[in-house]
Enzyme design. Structure first.
Site: not given
Length: 358
Positions: A66, A174, A206-207, A229, A313
């Site tokens: 992603h 990410d 995706e998030e 990922d 994150h």
């Protein structure tokens, strides 16, 4: 292909969930010399097809990573300030960050909170609440109201940084790190024959809810899929079996959401080529697009390959570029062997009942 240069471009590009157009265009540009066909679909998924050798029909193997990133969304205009909700950012790291707000035009701002001198003692001891924070654009209330509305998106600005050896830091690793690994795989395939068609997908959303994985898988209908990922890197406070040392190679997921035979084949390739690897036990939802892809159509045999990062994150995710190189080596070697017999060998076969009766 220069992995560091490619990751820097992708990390510094803008691509919040639901607004991935800019980074999608960049990924399409990077895929163009590596694939036979490249397109961006209606959802902003980027799809590249690299055809294999030999007669059709060839096995269809999908790689998916992603490309969207975590974000903030404006919830209220509070005079000259913006209140916001954070979508997956760690609130501990937001105070003092520089941000870009995507209003009528791009706006530069900073995230602020009350000075500690004006806080109650108890407030100084707890983690900041997003509701206490504001985005300050340095503009008056009237100008802010003209340029920004509720629902506009904001991203933390964070430059790509080179650390020692092969370690780097930046935002949106990410999952731009895995997009880079997918590009590096396709680059290695320029020098290899592969019997399958490779369907390279940089998916959106995706998030948020995995909508890109759903729509792309439905379009392409692959025989098998490998989702890429990030996963948790070891650091203080994250030293258990669910975290992995940077530089220890690709992290292969193991669990009921993932196809055991396909996973075993990836492990076999690592052993044959002496590629260091780790195994990640995933007892339930993997929290990745693999969860979505596996149950699309009539079911897709799906494996998951991770790359470890620290500070997930946050605007300063840290990784080791050796893990990207090793992941690309694993995937390119697997794809070079992914012929019809390999795909057929993954299928469950009923016993020959006639033979058993005899």
């Amino acid at each position: 292909m220069n992995i560091k240069t490619t990751l820097k471009k992708l990390s510094e590009a803008d691509g919040p969930s639901g607004r991935e157009e800019a980074v999608a265009g960049l990924v399409a540009e990077l895929l163009e010399p590596l694939c036979d066909d490249v397109r961006i679909d209606d959802m902003s998924n980027v799809i590249g097809v690299k055809r294999g050798w030999g007669p059709e029909p060839r096995p269809q193997v999908m790689l998916m990573a992603h490309l969207d990133e975590i974000q903030m969304m404006v919830s209220t205009l509070d005079g000259p300030f913006l209140r916001f909700v954070q979508l997956s950012y760690d609130p501990r790291v937001l105070v003092g960050q520089e941000v870009t707000v995507f209003g009528r035009r791009k706006l530069h701002g900073v995230i602020g909170d009350r000075p500690p001198h004006l806080m109650k003692a108890a407030d100084r001891q707890r983690m900041p609440k997003t509701t206490d924070l504001v985005i300050d654009l340095g503009l008056d209330a009237e100008t802010v109201a003209e340029l920004v509305q509720v629902g506009d998106v904001a991203l933390v600005e964070s430059p790509f940084s080179e650390l020692l050896d092969e370690r780097v830091a930046g935002k949106a690793f990410d999952n731009r790190l895995s997009v880079t690994a997918m590009l590096a795989t396709l680059d290695q395939l320029q020098r290899l024959q592969h019997p399958c068609d490779v369907l390279a997908v940089a998916s959106v959303g995706e998030e948020f809810n995995g909508l890109g994985a759903k729509t792309a898988t439905f379009q392409l209908q692959p025989d098998i899929a490998i989702v890429l990922d990030v996963t948790f890197g070891k650091q203080p406070g994250a030293q258990d079996a669910g975290s992995f040392a940077l530089g220890s190679g690709p992290v292969i997921g193991v669990g009921p959401n993932l196809d055991g035979q396909l996973t075993d084949k990836l492990i076999e390739v690592c052993k044959d080529l002496e590629i260091p690897y780790e195994l990640e036990p995933l007892a339930a939802n993997t929290g990745t697009d693999a969860w979505t892809v596996q149950v699309m159509l009539g079911g897709i045999r799906t494996a998951l390959v991770g790359i470890a990062i620290r500070n997930m994150h946050s605007p300063v995710e840290v990784t080791d570029l050796q893990d990207v190189s090793r992941t690309a080596r694993l995937l390119s070697a697997f794809l070079a062997e992914a012929d019809q017999s390999l795909v057929d060998g993954l299928a469950h076969h009923l016993p020959d009942f006639e033979e058993e009766r005899r």
